[in-house]
Design a protein around this motif. Structure first.
Motif, short mmCIF file in Angstrom:
data_model
loop_
_atom_site.label_atom_id
_atom_site.label_comp_id
_atom_site.label_asym_id
_atom_site.label_seq_id
_atom_site.Cartn_x
_atom_site.Cartn_y
_atom_site.Cartn_z
N VAL A 21 102.02 -6.25 -4.75
CA VAL A 21 101.95 -5.22 -5.80
C VAL A 21 100.82 -4.24 -5.47
O VAL A 21 99.65 -4.62 -5.43
CB VAL A 21 101.73 -5.90 -7.18
CG1 VAL A 21 101.52 -4.84 -8.26
CG2 VAL A 21 102.93 -6.78 -7.52
N GLY A 22 101.21 -3.00 -5.20
CA GLY A 22 100.24 -1.96 -4.84
C GLY A 22 100.08 -1.85 -3.32
O GLY A 22 100.22 -2.85 -2.60
N VAL A 23 99.76 -0.63 -2.88
CA VAL A 23 99.66 -0.36 -1.44
C VAL A 23 98.55 -1.19 -0.79
O VAL A 23 98.71 -1.76 0.29
CB VAL A 23 99.40 1.15 -1.21
CG1 VAL A 23 99.24 1.47 0.28
CG2 VAL A 23 100.52 1.97 -1.81
N LYS A 24 97.41 -1.28 -1.48
CA LYS A 24 96.27 -2.00 -0.88
C LYS A 24 96.62 -3.48 -0.68
O LYS A 24 96.26 -4.09 0.33
CB LYS A 24 95.05 -1.88 -1.80
CG LYS A 24 94.29 -0.60 -1.62
CD LYS A 24 92.88 -0.78 -2.21
CE LYS A 24 92.27 0.59 -2.43
NZ LYS A 24 91.71 0.76 -3.75
N THR A 25 97.30 -4.06 -1.67
CA THR A 25 97.68 -5.48 -1.55
C THR A 25 98.62 -5.66 -0.38
O THR A 25 98.49 -6.61 0.41
CB THR A 25 98.39 -5.96 -2.86
OG1 THR A 25 97.64 -5.50 -3.96
CG2 THR A 25 98.56 -7.45 -2.91
N ALA A 26 99.59 -4.73 -0.23
CA ALA A 26 100.55 -4.84 0.86
C ALA A 26 99.83 -4.77 2.21
O ALA A 26 100.09 -5.58 3.12
CB ALA A 26 101.58 -3.71 0.75
N ASP A 27 98.90 -3.85 2.33
CA ASP A 27 98.19 -3.71 3.61
C ASP A 27 97.35 -4.94 3.93
O ASP A 27 97.35 -5.43 5.05
CB ASP A 27 97.32 -2.44 3.59
CG ASP A 27 98.19 -1.18 3.56
OD1 ASP A 27 99.41 -1.30 3.84
OD2 ASP A 27 97.67 -0.09 3.22
N LYS A 28 96.66 -5.45 2.88
CA LYS A 28 95.82 -6.64 3.10
C LYS A 28 96.68 -7.84 3.51
O LYS A 28 96.34 -8.61 4.40
CB LYS A 28 95.07 -6.98 1.80
CG LYS A 28 93.69 -6.34 1.70
CD LYS A 28 92.83 -7.11 0.70
CE LYS A 28 93.07 -6.56 -0.70
NZ LYS A 28 92.33 -7.19 -1.77
N LEU A 29 97.82 -7.96 2.82
CA LEU A 29 98.72 -9.10 3.08
C LEU A 29 99.26 -9.03 4.51
O LEU A 29 99.21 -10.01 5.26
CB LEU A 29 99.88 -9.07 2.07
CG LEU A 29 100.88 -10.22 2.18
CD1 LEU A 29 100.28 -11.51 1.61
CD2 LEU A 29 102.17 -9.91 1.43
N LEU A 30 99.75 -7.85 4.89
CA LEU A 30 100.38 -7.72 6.21
C LEU A 30 99.38 -7.88 7.35
O LEU A 30 99.72 -8.42 8.40
CB LEU A 30 101.13 -6.39 6.30
CG LEU A 30 102.43 -6.40 5.50
CD1 LEU A 30 103.02 -5.01 5.37
CD2 LEU A 30 103.45 -7.34 6.13
N GLU A 31 98.16 -7.44 7.10
CA GLU A 31 97.13 -7.58 8.14
C GLU A 31 96.95 -9.06 8.53
O GLU A 31 96.78 -9.40 9.68
CB GLU A 31 95.82 -7.03 7.58
CG GLU A 31 94.76 -6.81 8.61
CD GLU A 31 93.44 -6.46 7.93
OE1 GLU A 31 93.46 -5.66 6.97
OE2 GLU A 31 92.40 -7.00 8.35
N LYS A 32 97.04 -9.93 7.51
CA LYS A 32 96.88 -11.37 7.78
C LYS A 32 98.20 -12.02 8.19
O LYS A 32 98.22 -12.99 8.96
CB LYS A 32 96.35 -12.08 6.52
CG LYS A 32 94.89 -11.78 6.23
CD LYS A 32 94.47 -12.46 4.93
CE LYS A 32 93.05 -12.07 4.54
NZ LYS A 32 92.03 -12.90 5.17
N LEU A 33 99.32 -11.50 7.64
CA LEU A 33 100.62 -12.16 7.84
C LEU A 33 101.19 -11.93 9.24
O LEU A 33 101.72 -12.86 9.86
CB LEU A 33 101.60 -11.66 6.76
CG LEU A 33 102.93 -12.38 6.63
CD1 LEU A 33 102.73 -13.87 6.34
CD2 LEU A 33 103.76 -11.75 5.50
N VAL A 34 101.07 -10.70 9.74
CA VAL A 34 101.71 -10.36 11.03
C VAL A 34 101.28 -11.32 12.15
O VAL A 34 102.13 -11.92 12.82
CB VAL A 34 101.47 -8.87 11.39
CG1 VAL A 34 101.89 -8.58 12.82
CG2 VAL A 34 102.23 -7.97 10.42
N PRO A 35 99.96 -11.52 12.37
CA PRO A 35 99.59 -12.43 13.47
C PRO A 35 100.08 -13.86 13.24
O PRO A 35 100.38 -14.57 14.21
CB PRO A 35 98.06 -12.37 13.50
CG PRO A 35 97.64 -11.70 12.24
CD PRO A 35 98.78 -10.90 11.74
#
Ligand code: NAD
Length: 498
Positions: free
Chosen positions: A290-304
């Motif tokens: 929920v929200g752009v910042k949450t998406a960015d924070k989540l993906l930064e950790k999720l992708v690796p």
């Protein structure tokens, strides 16, 4: 080549139809066995055997029926590792995950051990002059279950344990893709003291299922599998006068609120999205930050984390997940990934080309992660049933509640937040049958019921828990007057308790 037949009247019997399906080794892609596909008359025979065995089983008192379940638990515990190895060799899930499959089945058998208590009726003393009113629960007769490939131990046990404990006879039609464990469980039940003929396993396809659906001796059907088949079984079974419950496909969302513990949310997404190669009806297939910042924070950790998933043969206990059950499912999942790219979603991690050294013909697929998925895309609307996670970005909380609520499936959903108010509001409003709060796979324990909403579930009653006892019994209500000799003369008006 090993042949798997049927289990009828307390023993294994060969198939007589001459038709077989291949049972694969998902690690190598090779055919490891042939399973018989029952013809109409073979299923009719199994039903006749069950019908003959049922009255004596129903007349066996509930404590004795419970003792059979206790003994069965003991035998399953003794064979736990062998059963798990057999299960993972046909399904492809890892050995620890296969043990979990058996464990979650065992818990419903443990629930069924309480049958003397669960079957207690109600009693009203003195409902009228000398009149007592009471209700009793009686078994339906012969009932049947049709189960999917993805939990070949758990779901058969969810079905037959309460049905048998209630005094019914049972016909199980397991998935033709991994039939060995259900066959072994049937043998163990007989070893535990279940009389021959009370539980029968017929392997097969549509011909076997259609026989169960139309035979008037089958009083109830429980199904678990994909939604199109669930709907077919529900409508056909109901049209044939049966009690039916069908559980279908899913698209489970996990909402990540801005205040969520991001490490906890990422751990949950990795396990619930990719465990068992995504072949779970309660797998999380949509992440909703929920929200752009949450998406960015989540993906930064999720992708690796997705890039570094450890994929191995089902025999590798350290693997995060193993191969998919069949090449056909693997190809279907890859097609979905292709369609997501064509529809404009952004593929952040591409696992389509993954090959495992030494297992080049196995059904392996690397984890895939999509960002910018939108509700009009096929990869959002349809169940993929593979190691593919879609990120749908929500602009605010209201949109995050709306997404799972408006989806055609309504099996499971989760919210990750530190805010009790938000969690409580979400739990109350979301239109989904099973909800997790900071808990990604909210499969209820055996003494609660399991079931999805909307097109994830057809019928009125859920699986296991108190609903299972209601589903597998009919209620009889008795009005009794003692002393029987009371004389009031003939009454021509409806009796009332004056
Ligand atoms: P499936 O629908 O292909 O098969 C389920 C059962 O139906 C099998 O026993 C199969 O032999 C039988 N069947 C298949 N086609 C049939 C036909 N045309 N006519 C009659 N019977 C037929 O499902 P699957 O691939 O084995 O399992 C995966 C599906 O099950 C997924 O959609 C998953 O979400 C769902 N599932 C749902 C739950 C739940 O509780 N909601 C639990 C586990 C799995």
């Amino acid at each position: 080549m090993r042949e798997i037949g049927h289990f009828v009247d307390g023993k294994r019997v060969s198939g007589a139809s001459g038709r077989f399906a291949d049972v694969f080794n998902p690690n190598t892609g090779e055919v490891q066995a042939k399973v018989a596909l029952a013809k109409h008359s073979e299923v009719e025979h199994a039903i006749a055997v069950a019908e003959r065995a049922q009255p004596a089983w129903a007349a066996t008192n509930p404590q004795r029926r419970a003792r059979v379940m206790f003994k069965f638990l003991d035998l399953v515990q003794k064979e736990f590792d062998e059963l798990a190895r057999l299960l993972s060799s046909e399904h492809g899930k890892t050995f620890p995950d296969a043990k979990g499959d058996i464990q979650r089945g065992i818990e419903v058998v443990e629930f069924a051990c309480g049958i003397p208590n669960l079957l207690k009726g109600e009693f009203s003393e003195g409902a009228g002059p000398g009149i007592d009113l009471f209700s009793i629960r009686q078994p339906l007769g012969v009932v049947a279950g049709i189960t999917p490939f993805n939990f070949p131990a758990m779901i058969p046990m969810w079905k037959f344990a309460p049905a048998l404990a209630c005094g019914n006879a049972y016909i199980l039609k397991p998935s033709e893709r991994d039939p060995s464990v259900p066959m072994r469980l049937a043998e163990l039940l007989v070893e535990a003291g279940l009389p021959a003929g009370v539980l029968n396993v017929v392997n097969g396809d549509k011909e076997a299922v259609d026989t169960l659906l139309t035979d008037p001796r089958i009083k109830a059907i429980g199904f678990v599998g994909s939604t199109p088949i669930a709907e077919y079984i529900y409508t056909t079974g109901c049209a044939n006068g049966k009690r039916v419950q069908c559980f279908g496909g899913a698209k489970n969302h996990m909402i990540v609120m801005p205040d969520a513990d991001m490490d906890q949310a990422v751990d949950a997404l990795i396990g619930a999205g990719y465990g068992s190669a995504g072949e779970r009806c309660m797998a999380v297939s949509v992440a909703v930050p929920v929200g752009v910042k949450t998406a960015d924070k989540l993906l930064e950790k999720l992708v690796p984390r997705v890039e570094n998933l450890r994929i191995g043969p089902s025999t590798d206990a350290q693997a995060d997940y193993g191969p998919m059950v069949t090449r056909a499912l693997l190809d279907k999942v890859k097609d979905y990934v292709d369609s997501g790219i064509k529809e404009g979603a952004k593929l952040l991690v591409d696992g389509r080309g993954f090959k495992l050294q030494g297992y080049e013909n196995g059904n392996f697929m690397g984890g895939c992660l999509f960002d910018h998925v939108t509700p009009d895309m096929r990869i959002y609307k349809e169940e993929i049933f593979g190691p593919v996670l879609s990120v749908v970005r929500a602009k605010d909380y209201e949109e995050a509640v709306r997404l799972p609520s408006e989806h055609e499936y309504g099996n499971g959903v989760a919210i990750f937040t530190r805010d009790g108010d938000t969690a409580r509001d979400f739990t109350s409003r979301v239109q989904v049958g099973m909800v997790g709060v900071n808990f990604a796979i909210p499969v209820p324990l055996a003494y609660y019921t399991f079931g999805g909403w909307k097109r994830s579930g057809f019928g009125d009653l859920n699986q296991h828990g108190p609903d299972a006892i209601r589903f597998y019994t009919k209620t009889k209500t008795v009005t009794a007057r003692w002393p029987s000799g009371t004389k009031e003369g003939a009454e021509f008006v409806i009796p009332t308790m004056k």
